[in-house]
Motif scaffolding. Structure first.
Motif, PDB file in Angstrom:
ATOM      1  N   SER A 189       0.834  -1.022  -0.027  1.00  0.00           N
ATOM      2  CA  SER A 189      -0.001  -0.098  -0.108  1.00  0.00           C
ATOM      3  C   SER A 189       0.803   1.362   0.022  1.00  0.00           C
ATOM      4  CB  SER A 189      -0.953  -0.061   1.082  1.00  0.00           C
ATOM      5  OG  SER A 189      -1.811   1.205   1.123  1.00  0.00           O
ATOM      6  N   ASN A 190       1.520   1.249   1.079  1.00  0.00           N
ATOM      7  CA  ASN A 190       2.584   2.373   1.031  1.00  0.00           C
ATOM      8  C   ASN A 190       4.030   2.356   1.864  1.00  0.00           C
ATOM      9  OD1 ASN A 190       2.023   3.534   3.828  1.00  0.00           O
ATOM     10  ND2 ASN A 190      -0.006   3.729   2.874  1.00  0.00           N
ATOM     11  N   ARG A 228       6.978   3.906   4.179  1.00  0.00           N
ATOM     12  CA  ARG A 228       7.163   5.302   5.009  1.00  0.00           C
ATOM     13  C   ARG A 228       8.720   5.219   5.663  1.00  0.00           C
ATOM     14  NH1 ARG A 228       1.506   6.069   8.097  1.00  0.00           N
ATOM     15  NH2 ARG A 228       0.371   4.819   6.554  1.00  0.00           N
ATOM     16  N   TYR A 234      10.768   6.940   8.813  1.00  0.00           N
ATOM     17  CA  TYR A 234      10.479   7.692  10.146  1.00  0.00           C
ATOM     18  C   TYR A 234      11.977   7.997  10.581  1.00  0.00           C
ATOM     19  CZ  TYR A 234       5.660   6.996  10.596  1.00  0.00           C
ATOM     20  OH  TYR A 234       4.290   6.919  10.321  1.00  0.00           O
ATOM     21  N   GLY A 266       9.679   9.974  20.278  1.00  0.00           N
ATOM     22  CA  GLY A 266       8.970   9.147  19.384  1.00  0.00           C
ATOM     23  C   GLY A 266       9.431   9.293  17.989  1.00  0.00           C
ATOM     24  N   PRO A 267       8.923   8.437  16.997  1.00  0.00           N
ATOM     25  CA  PRO A 267       9.354   8.475  15.718  1.00  0.00           C
ATOM     26  C   PRO A 267       8.534   9.758  14.924  1.00  0.00           C
ATOM     27  CG  PRO A 267       8.894   6.087  16.125  1.00  0.00           C
ATOM     28  CD  PRO A 267       8.545   7.343  17.280  1.00  0.00           C
ATOM     29  N   SER A 269       7.543  11.131  11.203  1.00  0.00           N
ATOM     30  CA  SER A 269       7.685  11.035   9.519  1.00  0.00           C
ATOM     31  C   SER A 269       8.374  11.809   9.006  1.00  0.00           C
ATOM     32  CB  SER A 269       6.159  10.984   9.235  1.00  0.00           C
ATOM     33  OG  SER A 269       5.947  10.662   7.913  1.00  0.00           O
ATOM     34  N   ILE A 324       6.126   9.512   2.822  1.00  0.00           N
ATOM     35  CA  ILE A 324       5.349   8.377   2.837  1.00  0.00           C
ATOM     36  C   ILE A 324       5.296   8.345   1.165  1.00  0.00           C
ATOM     37  CG2 ILE A 324       2.989   7.696   2.925  1.00  0.00           C
ATOM     38  CD1 ILE A 324       2.590   9.211   5.399  1.00  0.00           C
ATOM     39  N   ILE A 342      13.916   4.378  10.557  1.00  0.00           N
ATOM     40  CA  ILE A 342      13.134   3.273  10.662  1.00  0.00           C
ATOM     41  C   ILE A 342      12.062   3.391   9.107  1.00  0.00           C
ATOM     42  CG2 ILE A 342      11.234   2.151  11.442  1.00  0.00           C
ATOM     43  CD1 ILE A 342      12.113   3.699  14.091  1.00  0.00           C
ATOM     44  N   ASN A 387       3.303  -0.392   4.833  1.00  0.00           N
ATOM     45  CA  ASN A 387       1.990  -0.672   4.982  1.00  0.00           C
ATOM     46  C   ASN A 387       1.226  -1.697   3.682  1.00  0.00           C
ATOM     47  OD1 ASN A 387      -0.758  -0.700   5.294  1.00  0.00           O
ATOM     48  ND2 ASN A 387      -1.156   1.784   5.655  1.00  0.00           N
ATOM     49  N   GLU A 437      -4.604  -2.523   7.259  1.00  0.00           N
ATOM     50  CA  GLU A 437      -4.497  -1.733   8.619  1.00  0.00           C
ATOM     51  C   GLU A 437      -3.553  -2.047   9.554  1.00  0.00           C
ATOM     52  OE1 GLU A 437      -9.168  -0.467   8.331  1.00  0.00           O
ATOM     53  OE2 GLU A 437      -8.572  -1.914   9.791  1.00  0.00           O
ATOM     54  N   LYS A 438      -2.255  -2.836   8.960  1.00  0.00           N
ATOM     55  CA  LYS A 438      -1.153  -2.995   9.994  1.00  0.00           C
ATOM     56  C   LYS A 438       0.127  -2.604   9.337  1.00  0.00           C
ATOM     57  CE  LYS A 438      -1.515  -6.602  12.673  1.00  0.00           C
ATOM     58  NZ  LYS A 438      -1.497  -8.075  13.256  1.00  0.00           N
ATOM     59  N   LEU A 439       0.842  -1.932  10.177  1.00  0.00           N
ATOM     60  CA  LEU A 439       2.260  -1.589   9.496  1.00  0.00           C
ATOM     61  C   LEU A 439       3.243  -2.589   9.975  1.00  0.00           C
ATOM     62  CD1 LEU A 439       2.330   2.342  10.477  1.00  0.00           C
ATOM     63  CD2 LEU A 439       1.463   1.063   8.276  1.00  0.00           C
ATOM     64  N   PHE A 449       7.265  -2.745  10.612  1.00  0.00           N
ATOM     65  CA  PHE A 449       8.399  -2.010  10.895  1.00  0.00           C
ATOM     66  C   PHE A 449       9.706  -2.615  10.750  1.00  0.00           C
ATOM     67  CE2 PHE A 449       6.724   1.856  12.956  1.00  0.00           C
ATOM     68  CZ  PHE A 449       5.447   1.147  13.062  1.00  0.00           C
ATOM     69  N   THR A 486      13.837  -2.625  11.994  1.00  0.00           N
ATOM     70  CA  THR A 486      14.374  -2.646  13.203  1.00  0.00           C
ATOM     71  C   THR A 486      15.285  -1.437  13.079  1.00  0.00           C
ATOM     72  OG1 THR A 486      16.118  -4.158  12.475  1.00  0.00           O
ATOM     73  CG2 THR A 486      14.505  -5.080  13.781  1.00  0.00           C
ATOM     74  N   LEU A 515       3.266  -3.028  16.767  1.00  0.00           N
ATOM     75  CA  LEU A 515       1.837  -2.448  16.825  1.00  0.00           C
ATOM     76  C   LEU A 515       1.051  -3.469  17.858  1.00  0.00           C
ATOM     77  CD1 LEU A 515      -0.415  -0.648  16.295  1.00  0.00           C
ATOM     78  CD2 LEU A 515      -1.210  -2.117  14.332  1.00  0.00           C
ATOM     79  N   TYR A 574      -4.948  -1.056  17.667  1.00  0.00           N
ATOM     80  CA  TYR A 574      -5.227   0.063  16.775  1.00  0.00           C
ATOM     81  C   TYR A 574      -6.700   0.316  17.132  1.00  0.00           C
ATOM     82  CZ  TYR A 574      -7.089   1.548  12.082  1.00  0.00           C
ATOM     83  OH  TYR A 574      -7.710   2.099  11.015  1.00  0.00           O
ATOM     84  N   PHE A 578       4.674   3.515  23.035  1.00  0.00           N
ATOM     85  CA  PHE A 578       4.371   4.747  22.160  1.00  0.00           C
ATOM     86  C   PHE A 578       2.970   4.875  21.722  1.00  0.00           C
ATOM     87  CE2 PHE A 578       8.301   7.085  21.667  1.00  0.00           C
ATOM     88  CZ  PHE A 578       9.317   5.898  21.462  1.00  0.00           C
ATOM     89  N   GLU A 584      -4.915   3.908   9.086  1.00  0.00           N
ATOM     90  CA  GLU A 584      -3.646   3.519   8.957  1.00  0.00           C
ATOM     91  C   GLU A 584      -2.786   4.105   7.652  1.00  0.00           C
ATOM     92  OE1 GLU A 584      -2.516  -0.158  11.523  1.00  0.00           O
ATOM     93  OE2 GLU A 584      -1.393   0.315   9.933  1.00  0.00           O
ATOM     94  N   GLU A 599      -1.009   9.824   7.870  1.00  0.00           N
ATOM     95  CA  GLU A 599       0.248   9.907   8.531  1.00  0.00           C
ATOM     96  C   GLU A 599       0.254   9.901   9.963  1.00  0.00           C
ATOM     97  OE1 GLU A 599       2.704  13.224   7.358  1.00  0.00           O
ATOM     98  OE2 GLU A 599       3.821  13.388   9.197  1.00  0.00           O
ATOM     99  N   PHE A 656       3.483  10.394  16.566  1.00  0.00           N
ATOM    100  CA  PHE A 656       3.792   9.683  17.691  1.00  0.00           C
ATOM    101  C   PHE A 656       4.042  10.820  19.009  1.00  0.00           C
ATOM    102  CE2 PHE A 656       4.918   5.381  16.580  1.00  0.00           C
ATOM    103  CZ  PHE A 656       4.688   5.316  15.258  1.00  0.00           C
ATOM    104  N   GLY A 657       3.867  10.203  20.113  1.00  0.00           N
ATOM    105  CA  GLY A 657       3.833  10.754  21.366  1.00  0.00           C
ATOM    106  C   GLY A 657       5.410  10.502  21.796  1.00  0.00           C
ATOM    107  N   PRO A 658       5.825  11.010  22.907  1.00  0.00           N
ATOM    108  CA  PRO A 658       6.981  11.079  23.226  1.00  0.00           C
ATOM    109  C   PRO A 658       7.362   9.656  23.924  1.00  0.00           C
ATOM    110  CG  PRO A 658       5.832  12.194  24.943  1.00  0.00           C
ATOM    111  CD  PRO A 658       4.801  11.842  23.772  1.00  0.00           C
TER     112      PRO A 658
END
Lengths: 111, 114
Positions: A31-32, A34, A36, A43-44, A46, A49, A89, A93, A97-99, A101, A103, B45, B48, B91, B99, B102, B105-107
């Protein structure tokens, strides 16, 4: 199993130099993708995308490329700065509805 | 905009205790995500939500983990009882349009279970 692999695991370069980070994925359908940036203790955030129909996207000194045929992406950083020191990172996608990642690549810029 | 807000930022607890992590998403976002990050496994994850409804909780490691989103501006992730292997950074992220949008994210909350 869908996987996202990044290389190198870590990289050290001099300030002002360019570098390229790699991401290979086995996810299908796609799908896409990204990229980060994650600073230590934060936090990461973006950077780009890209959908499967895009093969390049830029964000300032960051340029991401995508080859959907070979399932490879790269992130090129131009004229690196000390503030580029972070983990990068790659995230894919695959549309359900699940990404997934990677490492990450730990990049250190030295003066 | 204050961004995604998480609390506490750090939590140290003993094995067997209950831990509750909190998240306030960005106002107007309709999706909320809980992630766990460790050195060994990277970002994973956990669950969600979309419009306050849990959509996918397949990443929740076991029954000791539970998450709720009682309204659009608040979510909790609870671990009961906690174990040392739960030590990680947790996080919360939010987005508009599920999804495909974009994610911000929080800290993070750094959890240490002794």
């Amino acid at each position: 199993k869908n996987q996202v692999e990044q290389s190198p695991q870590s990289l050290i370069i001099l300030e002002g130099k360019n570098c390229t980070l790699q991401c290979n994925y086995t996810v299908s359908p796609f799908s896409n993708l990204r990229w980060y940036k994650q600073d230590t203790g934060r936090g990461p955030v973006s950077l780009t995308i890209m959908t499967f129909s895009e093969n390049t996207k830029s964000n300032g000194r960051y340029t991401a490329t995508l080859d959907a045929d070979t399932k490879q992406s790269s992130l090129h950083i131009t004229a690196s700065q000390l503030s580029d020191s972070a983990s990068y990172i790659c995230v894919v996608n695959f549309g359900n509805e699940k990404l997934t990642f990677g490492t990450g690549t730990r990049l250190t810029i030295i003066p | 905009d204050a961004g995604v807000i998480q609390s506490p930022r750090h939590e140290v607890t003993e094995m067997g205790q209950e831990v509750t992590l909190r998240c306030k998403p960005i106002s107007g976002h309709n999706s909320l995500f809980w992630y766990r990050q460790t050195m060994m496994r990277g970002l994973e994850l956990l669950i969600y939500f979309n419009n306050n409804v849990p959509i996918d909780d397949s990443g929740m490691p076991e029954d000791r983990f539970s998450a709720k989103m009682p309204n659009a501006s608040f979510s909790t992730l609870k671990i009961q009882p906690s174990e040392p292997r739960d030590s990680a950074v947790y996080f919360c992220a939010s987005s508009w349009d599920g999804e495909t949008g974009e994610q911000y994210f929080g800290p993070g909350t750094r959890l240490t279970v002794t």
